[in-house]
Design a protein around this motif. Structure first.
Motif, PDB file in Angstrom:
ATOM      1  N   UNK A  84       0.806  -1.217   0.000  1.00 37.80           N
ATOM      2  CA  UNK A  84       0.000   0.000   0.000  1.00 37.80           C
ATOM      3  C   UNK A  84       0.838   1.266   0.000  1.00 37.80           C
ATOM      4  N   UNK A  85       2.149   1.147   0.071  1.00 39.89           N
ATOM      5  CA  UNK A  85       3.014   2.317   0.124  1.00 39.89           C
ATOM      6  C   UNK A  85       3.291   2.903  -1.247  1.00 39.89           C
ATOM      7  N   UNK A  86       3.891   4.100  -1.268  1.00 37.36           N
ATOM      8  CA  UNK A  86       4.179   4.768  -2.547  1.00 37.36           C
ATOM      9  C   UNK A  86       5.445   4.279  -3.231  1.00 37.36           C
ATOM     10  N   UNK A  87       6.249   3.437  -2.566  1.00 32.62           N
ATOM     11  CA  UNK A  87       7.489   2.957  -3.152  1.00 32.62           C
ATOM     12  C   UNK A  87       7.518   1.435  -3.137  1.00 32.62           C
ATOM     13  N   UNK A  88       8.373   0.876  -3.976  1.00 35.19           N
ATOM     14  CA  UNK A  88       8.503  -0.579  -4.055  1.00 35.19           C
ATOM     15  C   UNK A  88       9.178  -1.121  -2.797  1.00 35.19           C
ATOM     16  N   UNK A  89       8.803  -2.327  -2.423  1.00 36.99           N
ATOM     17  CA  UNK A  89       9.387  -2.993  -1.258  1.00 36.99           C
ATOM     18  C   UNK A  89       9.830  -4.389  -1.678  1.00 36.99           C
ATOM     19  N   UNK A  90      10.832  -4.882  -0.983  1.00 34.83           N
ATOM     20  CA  UNK A  90      11.365  -6.214  -1.252  1.00 34.83           C
ATOM     21  C   UNK A  90      11.242  -7.058   0.003  1.00 34.83           C
ATOM     22  N   UNK A 106       4.710 -15.485  -5.394  1.00 33.41           N
ATOM     23  CA  UNK A 106       4.009 -15.709  -6.658  1.00 33.41           C
ATOM     24  C   UNK A 106       3.169 -14.486  -6.993  1.00 33.41           C
ATOM     25  N   UNK A 107       3.162 -14.112  -8.260  1.00 33.35           N
ATOM     26  CA  UNK A 107       2.329 -13.001  -8.717  1.00 33.35           C
ATOM     27  C   UNK A 107       2.987 -11.651  -8.615  1.00 33.35           C
ATOM     28  N   UNK A 108       4.304 -11.586  -8.457  1.00 35.64           N
ATOM     29  CA  UNK A 108       5.009 -10.308  -8.358  1.00 35.64           C
ATOM     30  C   UNK A 108       6.049 -10.161  -9.454  1.00 35.64           C
ATOM     31  N   UNK A 109       5.785 -10.703 -10.619  1.00 35.62           N
ATOM     32  CA  UNK A 109       6.727 -10.594 -11.718  1.00 35.62           C
ATOM     33  C   UNK A 109       7.903 -11.519 -11.610  1.00 35.62           C
ATOM     34  N   UNK A 110       7.805 -12.559 -10.804  1.00 34.33           N
ATOM     35  CA  UNK A 110       8.877 -13.539 -10.695  1.00 34.33           C
ATOM     36  C   UNK A 110       9.945 -13.211  -9.683  1.00 34.33           C
ATOM     37  N   UNK A 111       9.838 -12.092  -8.955  1.00 28.95           N
ATOM     38  CA  UNK A 111      10.842 -11.763  -7.944  1.00 28.95           C
ATOM     39  C   UNK A 111      10.125 -11.462  -6.624  1.00 28.95           C
ATOM     40  N   UNK A 112      10.886 -10.992  -5.648  1.00 29.74           N
ATOM     41  CA  UNK A 112      10.351 -10.724  -4.319  1.00 29.74           C
ATOM     42  C   UNK A 112      10.054  -9.248  -4.099  1.00 29.74           C
ATOM     43  N   UNK A 113      10.030  -8.458  -5.154  1.00 27.23           N
ATOM     44  CA  UNK A 113       9.788  -7.014  -5.047  1.00 27.23           C
ATOM     45  C   UNK A 113       8.355  -6.705  -5.458  1.00 27.23           C
ATOM     46  N   UNK A 114       7.685  -5.918  -4.634  1.00 25.99           N
ATOM     47  CA  UNK A 114       6.309  -5.510  -4.898  1.00 25.99           C
ATOM     48  C   UNK A 114       6.290  -4.030  -5.244  1.00 25.99           C
ATOM     49  N   UNK A 115       5.728  -3.716  -6.390  1.00 25.81           N
ATOM     50  CA  UNK A 115       5.566  -2.317  -6.782  1.00 25.81           C
ATOM     51  C   UNK A 115       4.421  -1.702  -5.986  1.00 25.81           C
ATOM     52  N   UNK A 116       4.304  -0.377  -5.981  1.00 30.19           N
ATOM     53  CA  UNK A 116       3.179   0.257  -5.266  1.00 30.19           C
ATOM     54  C   UNK A 116       1.835  -0.276  -5.753  1.00 30.19           C
ATOM     55  N   UNK A 117       0.971  -0.604  -4.803  1.00 29.84           N
ATOM     56  CA  UNK A 117      -0.371  -1.128  -5.038  1.00 29.84           C
ATOM     57  C   UNK A 117      -0.363  -2.492  -5.723  1.00 29.84           C
ATOM     58  N   UNK A 118       0.751  -3.197  -5.656  1.00 29.55           N
ATOM     59  CA  UNK A 118       0.829  -4.536  -6.242  1.00 29.55           C
ATOM     60  C   UNK A 118       0.561  -5.582  -5.173  1.00 29.55           C
ATOM     61  N   UNK A 119      -0.107  -6.650  -5.564  1.00 30.27           N
ATOM     62  CA  UNK A 119      -0.432  -7.745  -4.655  1.00 30.27           C
ATOM     63  C   UNK A 119       0.275  -9.012  -5.101  1.00 30.27           C
ATOM     64  N   UNK A 120       0.521  -9.889  -4.145  1.00 30.29           N
ATOM     65  CA  UNK A 120       1.203 -11.148  -4.437  1.00 30.29           C
ATOM     66  C   UNK A 120       0.834 -12.161  -3.367  1.00 30.29           C
ATOM     67  N   UNK A 141      13.558  -5.595   3.069  1.00 32.32           N
ATOM     68  CA  UNK A 141      14.989  -5.384   2.868  1.00 32.32           C
ATOM     69  C   UNK A 141      15.538  -4.261   3.726  1.00 32.32           C
ATOM     70  N   UNK A 142      14.692  -3.309   4.126  1.00 34.35           N
ATOM     71  CA  UNK A 142      15.147  -2.212   4.981  1.00 34.35           C
ATOM     72  C   UNK A 142      14.994  -2.518   6.461  1.00 34.35           C
ATOM     73  N   UNK A 143      14.588  -3.750   6.799  1.00 34.98           N
ATOM     74  CA  UNK A 143      14.450  -4.147   8.189  1.00 34.98           C
ATOM     75  C   UNK A 143      13.067  -3.998   8.759  1.00 34.98           C
ATOM     76  N   UNK A 144      12.142  -3.367   8.047  1.00 29.56           N
ATOM     77  CA  UNK A 144      10.779  -3.218   8.547  1.00 29.56           C
ATOM     78  C   UNK A 144      10.111  -4.588   8.651  1.00 29.56           C
ATOM     79  N   UNK A 145       9.331  -4.774   9.713  1.00 26.87           N
ATOM     80  CA  UNK A 145       8.696  -6.055   9.994  1.00 26.87           C
ATOM     81  C   UNK A 145       7.194  -5.864  10.109  1.00 26.87           C
TER      82      UNK A 145
END
Length: 254
Positions: A84-90, A106-120, A141-145
């Motif tokens: 739901x954030x404005x930037x991509x997260x991994x 699964x459902x994130x373009x084959x990687x572990x990165x989610x674009x803004x408003x993307x679901x997986x 990747x930035x340590x957020x849990x």
């Protein structure tokens, strides 16, 4: 005999001499639908993009939501997540009951990165026990849990003819039968006088208002009970223990 003046009224009671000029010469139906279409487009822009991300001050915080979980078997846990954030997260790591576990996205373009408003979907090969709460956490990747608790997990029912039949019965009792009963009463309502009709409408509005008030009161009562259970009781117990302490004035020496 003088001829009767011709009725120049148009649809809606507007005379031909007083006909309202449509803006930009558009047809009437276009001018009626254009604001609705534009409103839908604006809402779609805010729903699928972040047009105000550039005007925000500071670094935006990540916002990942675990919308729901699916348990297709006792060996698999599937987390449905949305960025739901404005930037991509991994998504770097996944914890299950405070232990790091293997996973795949699964459902994130084959990687572990989610674009803004993307679901997986995050698939975790983990053996869980029915009825035992399951604590899962996503580490970015930035340590957020982000934590989520699966309370009393049970296997998710798959699609079957039996499930379809049960849903059809629920829809019949919830949507079809009440409407049919109301339509059967409609011929009698047409014969009622305005006085009794208004009385029936006021009674129905009163019942709906009463249900709304009761729901509101119950929600406030539940909120107070929950806050008292979480915060008030431990403080009350500490106060009671202090009152019953054998050492008055806090003069006990270890």
């Amino acid at each position: 005999m003088a001829d009767k003046p011709q009725d120049t009224t148009m649809d809606g009671g507007v005379t031909a001499d007083e006909e309202i000029t449509q803006p930009l010469g558009l047809p009437r139906w276009v001018s009626a639908l254009l604001p609705i279409v534009l409103l839908v487009l604006v809402l779609g822009v805010f729903a699928f993009t972040s047009p105000l991300a550039g005007v925000q001050s500071g670094t935006p915080l990540p916002d990942v939501t675990i919308t729901h979980t699916t348990l297709p078997s006792d060996e698999t846990v599937i987390l449905h997540v949305t960025n739901n954030g404005p930037e991509s997260v991994t998504i770097s790591q996944v914890l299950v009951d405070e232990a790091y576990w293997d996973f795949r996205v699964e459902g994130a373009g084959g990687d572990q990165t989610l674009a803004p408003m993307e679901s997986a979907q995050i698939v975790i090969p983990y053996h869980w026990n029915p009825g035992w709460d399951l604590e899962v956490a996503l580490v970015l990747s930035d340590g957020a849990t982000f934590h989520n608790t699966i309370v009393a997990p049970s296997q998710s029912p798959g699609f079957s003819l039996g499930l379809l039949g049960r849903l059809a019965v629920i829809g019949l009792f919830v949507g079809v039968i009440p409407v049919a009963l109301g339509m059967l009463w409609f011929p009698y309502i047409k014969t009622m006088s305005d006085r009794w009709l208004h009385a029936v409408l006021l009674f129905a509005a009163g019942v709906l208002g009463l249900l709304g008030v009761r729901r509101r009161v119950r929600g406030v009562r539940t909120r107070r009970t929950s806050s008292g259970r979480v915060r008030g009781q431990p403080l009350g117990r500490l106060r009671d223990l202090r009152r019953t302490s054998p050492c008055p004035g806090d003069q006990c020496v270890a």
